[in-house]
Design a protein around this motif. Structure first.
Motif, PDB file in Angstrom:
ATOM      1  N   LEU A 124      43.980  29.802  36.753  1.00 43.76           N
ATOM      2  CA  LEU A 124      42.871  30.377  37.509  1.00 43.76           C
ATOM      3  C   LEU A 124      41.541  29.669  37.239  1.00 43.76           C
ATOM      4  CD1 LEU A 124      42.222  32.570  39.565  1.00 43.76           C
ATOM      5  CD2 LEU A 124      41.687  34.088  37.664  1.00 43.76           C
ATOM      6  N   PRO A 125      41.209  29.319  36.008  1.00 40.30           N
ATOM      7  CA  PRO A 125      39.926  28.637  35.793  1.00 40.30           C
ATOM      8  C   PRO A 125      40.012  27.121  36.004  1.00 40.30           C
ATOM      9  CG  PRO A 125      40.891  29.174  33.693  1.00 40.30           C
ATOM     10  CD  PRO A 125      41.802  29.739  34.746  1.00 40.30           C
ATOM     11  N   LEU A 126      40.712  26.686  37.038  1.00 37.45           N
ATOM     12  CA  LEU A 126      40.861  25.267  37.323  1.00 37.45           C
ATOM     13  C   LEU A 126      39.588  24.723  37.974  1.00 37.45           C
ATOM     14  CD1 LEU A 126      42.967  22.923  37.388  1.00 37.45           C
ATOM     15  CD2 LEU A 126      43.438  23.618  39.723  1.00 37.45           C
ATOM     16  N   TYR A 127      39.133  23.603  37.490  1.00 36.59           N
ATOM     17  CA  TYR A 127      37.925  22.956  38.012  1.00 36.59           C
ATOM     18  C   TYR A 127      38.277  21.586  38.567  1.00 36.59           C
ATOM     19  CZ  TYR A 127      34.639  26.338  36.133  1.00 36.59           C
ATOM     20  OH  TYR A 127      33.936  27.483  35.884  1.00 36.59           O
ATOM     21  N   VAL A 128      37.679  21.256  39.693  1.00 34.79           N
ATOM     22  CA  VAL A 128      37.728  19.905  40.232  1.00 34.79           C
ATOM     23  C   VAL A 128      36.306  19.384  40.141  1.00 34.79           C
ATOM     24  CG1 VAL A 128      38.158  18.490  42.265  1.00 34.79           C
ATOM     25  CG2 VAL A 128      39.653  20.426  41.768  1.00 34.79           C
ATOM     26  N   GLY A 129      36.082  18.502  39.192  1.00 37.65           N
ATOM     27  CA  GLY A 129      34.717  18.068  38.905  1.00 37.65           C
ATOM     28  C   GLY A 129      33.975  19.211  38.247  1.00 37.65           C
ATOM     29  N   SER A 130      32.898  19.645  38.859  1.00 43.51           N
ATOM     30  CA  SER A 130      32.146  20.784  38.336  1.00 43.51           C
ATOM     31  C   SER A 130      32.287  22.015  39.228  1.00 43.51           C
ATOM     32  CB  SER A 130      30.670  20.417  38.217  1.00 43.51           C
ATOM     33  OG  SER A 130      30.150  20.119  39.504  1.00 43.51           O
ATOM     34  N   THR A 131      33.223  21.960  40.171  1.00 42.30           N
ATOM     35  CA  THR A 131      33.433  23.069  41.109  1.00 42.30           C
ATOM     36  C   THR A 131      34.689  23.848  40.731  1.00 42.30           C
ATOM     37  OG1 THR A 131      32.462  21.713  42.855  1.00 42.30           O
ATOM     38  CG2 THR A 131      33.676  23.668  43.537  1.00 42.30           C
ATOM     39  N   ALA A 132      34.563  25.151  40.629  1.00 40.56           N
ATOM     40  CA  ALA A 132      35.718  26.004  40.344  1.00 40.56           C
ATOM     41  C   ALA A 132      36.565  26.133  41.605  1.00 40.56           C
ATOM     42  CB  ALA A 132      35.261  27.372  39.881  1.00 40.56           C
ATOM     43  N   VAL A 133      37.870  25.894  41.464  1.00 43.82           N
ATOM     44  CA  VAL A 133      38.805  25.981  42.579  1.00 43.82           C
ATOM     45  C   VAL A 133      39.900  26.968  42.184  1.00 43.82           C
ATOM     46  CG1 VAL A 133      40.356  24.710  44.077  1.00 43.82           C
ATOM     47  CG2 VAL A 133      38.320  23.597  43.178  1.00 43.82           C
ATOM     48  N   PRO A 134      39.847  28.205  42.681  1.00 44.63           N
ATOM     49  CA  PRO A 134      40.856  29.199  42.298  1.00 44.63           C
ATOM     50  C   PRO A 134      42.136  29.058  43.128  1.00 44.63           C
ATOM     51  CG  PRO A 134      39.217  30.221  43.683  1.00 44.63           C
ATOM     52  CD  PRO A 134      38.780  28.805  43.474  1.00 44.63           C
ATOM     53  N   ILE A 135      42.792  27.904  43.020  1.00 41.01           N
ATOM     54  CA  ILE A 135      44.004  27.652  43.797  1.00 41.01           C
ATOM     55  C   ILE A 135      45.131  28.586  43.372  1.00 41.01           C
ATOM     56  CG2 ILE A 135      44.891  25.817  42.313  1.00 41.01           C
ATOM     57  CD1 ILE A 135      45.029  25.734  46.099  1.00 41.01           C
ATOM     58  N   ALA A 136      45.137  29.009  42.111  1.00 46.13           N
ATOM     59  CA  ALA A 136      46.170  29.928  41.632  1.00 46.13           C
ATOM     60  C   ALA A 136      46.071  31.272  42.340  1.00 46.13           C
ATOM     61  CB  ALA A 136      46.057  30.112  40.125  1.00 46.13           C
ATOM     62  N   ALA A 137      44.859  31.705  42.643  1.00 43.78           N
ATOM     63  CA  ALA A 137      44.687  32.975  43.364  1.00 43.78           C
ATOM     64  C   ALA A 137      45.230  32.866  44.774  1.00 43.78           C
ATOM     65  CB  ALA A 137      43.217  33.366  43.390  1.00 43.78           C
ATOM     66  N   LEU A 138      45.029  31.720  45.398  1.00 47.92           N
ATOM     67  CA  LEU A 138      45.526  31.541  46.761  1.00 47.92           C
ATOM     68  C   LEU A 138      47.042  31.390  46.798  1.00 47.92           C
ATOM     69  CD1 LEU A 138      42.749  29.171  48.097  1.00 47.92           C
ATOM     70  CD2 LEU A 138      42.930  31.650  48.353  1.00 47.92           C
ATOM     71  N   LEU A 139      47.627  30.864  45.740  1.00 47.38           N
ATOM     72  CA  LEU A 139      49.083  30.738  45.677  1.00 47.38           C
ATOM     73  C   LEU A 139      49.762  32.056  45.318  1.00 47.38           C
ATOM     74  CD1 LEU A 139      49.495  27.278  43.936  1.00 47.38           C
ATOM     75  CD2 LEU A 139      49.892  27.857  46.326  1.00 47.38           C
ATOM     76  N   ALA A 140      49.001  33.010  44.799  1.00 46.59           N
ATOM     77  CA  ALA A 140      49.585  34.303  44.431  1.00 46.59           C
ATOM     78  C   ALA A 140      50.094  35.053  45.656  1.00 46.59           C
ATOM     79  CB  ALA A 140      48.562  35.152  43.688  1.00 46.59           C
ATOM     80  N   ALA A 141      49.426  34.898  46.792  1.00 45.00           N
ATOM     81  CA  ALA A 141      49.828  35.627  48.002  1.00 45.00           C
ATOM     82  C   ALA A 141      51.230  35.240  48.473  1.00 45.00           C
ATOM     83  CB  ALA A 141      48.792  35.423  49.100  1.00 45.00           C
ATOM     84  N   PRO A 142      51.528  33.963  48.736  1.00 45.88           N
ATOM     85  CA  PRO A 142      52.886  33.656  49.201  1.00 45.88           C
ATOM     86  C   PRO A 142      53.960  33.876  48.141  1.00 45.88           C
ATOM     87  CG  PRO A 142      51.611  31.640  48.966  1.00 45.88           C
ATOM     88  CD  PRO A 142      50.671  32.778  48.765  1.00 45.88           C
ATOM     89  N   VAL A 143      53.604  33.704  46.874  1.00 47.04           N
ATOM     90  CA  VAL A 143      54.595  33.914  45.816  1.00 47.04           C
ATOM     91  C   VAL A 143      54.992  35.392  45.744  1.00 47.04           C
ATOM     92  CG1 VAL A 143      54.918  33.878  43.310  1.00 47.04           C
ATOM     93  CG2 VAL A 143      53.958  31.900  44.475  1.00 47.04           C
ATOM     94  N   ASN A 144      54.025  36.290  45.784  1.00 49.79           N
ATOM     95  CA  ASN A 144      54.345  37.709  45.698  1.00 49.79           C
ATOM     96  C   ASN A 144      55.029  38.216  46.968  1.00 49.79           C
ATOM     97  OD1 ASN A 144      53.397  37.763  43.148  1.00 49.79           O
ATOM     98  ND2 ASN A 144      51.523  38.866  43.605  1.00 49.79           N
ATOM     99  N   VAL A 145      54.675  37.686  48.117  1.00 51.93           N
ATOM    100  CA  VAL A 145      55.391  38.045  49.347  1.00 51.93           C
ATOM    101  C   VAL A 145      56.839  37.567  49.260  1.00 51.93           C
ATOM    102  CG1 VAL A 145      55.529  37.605  51.827  1.00 51.93           C
ATOM    103  CG2 VAL A 145      53.340  38.179  50.799  1.00 51.93           C
TER     104      VAL A 145
END
Length: 144
Positions: free
Chosen positions: A48-69
């Protein structure tokens, strides 16, 4: 001398065996899905606390939706009961609450910030909506 072979002779035992195997493997699959829900939450919290450069990118939160479905969909392949469909999401929620609470050393894996809220919403809302659709689809087909 030839013997006539009845094509229907062994067909009654095969569906019974398949039903028995399905009845035995269904609880095992649900237990695997519950464990998988907890494992996926652990990975989502770690990334969840993944950063690309100095920008936080919550890609794990976005992947939670299809995984839980997908977890709910997999549970729907072996059961018709809505409460059993909720078990993987319930395990995910319990693990989420455990990760959001203070541990014995005082550490908190999930902070009170926007990515955590996004993880919670993306992890629960799509899966619960999919459960709602499944339950209503089954109820409407039962009424006919």
């Amino acid at each position: 001398m030839t013997a006539a072979v009845d094509g229907q002779a062994g067909t009654t035992s095969r569906p019974r065996a398949a039903a028995w195997v399905a009845a035995v493997l269904a609880p095992v699959l649900i237990a695997v899905l519950v464990c998988d829900a907890v494992i996926t939450l652990i990975l989502e919290v770690l990334y969840l606390p993944l950063y690309v450069g100095s920008t936080a990118v919550p890609i794990a939160a976005l992947l939670a939706a299809p995984v839980n479905v997908a977890l709910v969909w997999a549970a729907a392949t072996v059961t018709n009961r809505v409460i059993v469909l909720f078990l993987p999401i319930g395990a995910w929620l319990v693990a989420f609450l455990a990760a959001a609470s203070r541990g014995p050393g005082g550490d908190v894996p999930l902070r009170s910030d926007l990515p955590t809220l996004l993880l919670f919403l993306c992890g629960t809302v799509p899966a619960l909506l999919y459960m709602y659709v499944i339950a209503n689809r089954r109820n409407s087909s039962a009424r006919r």
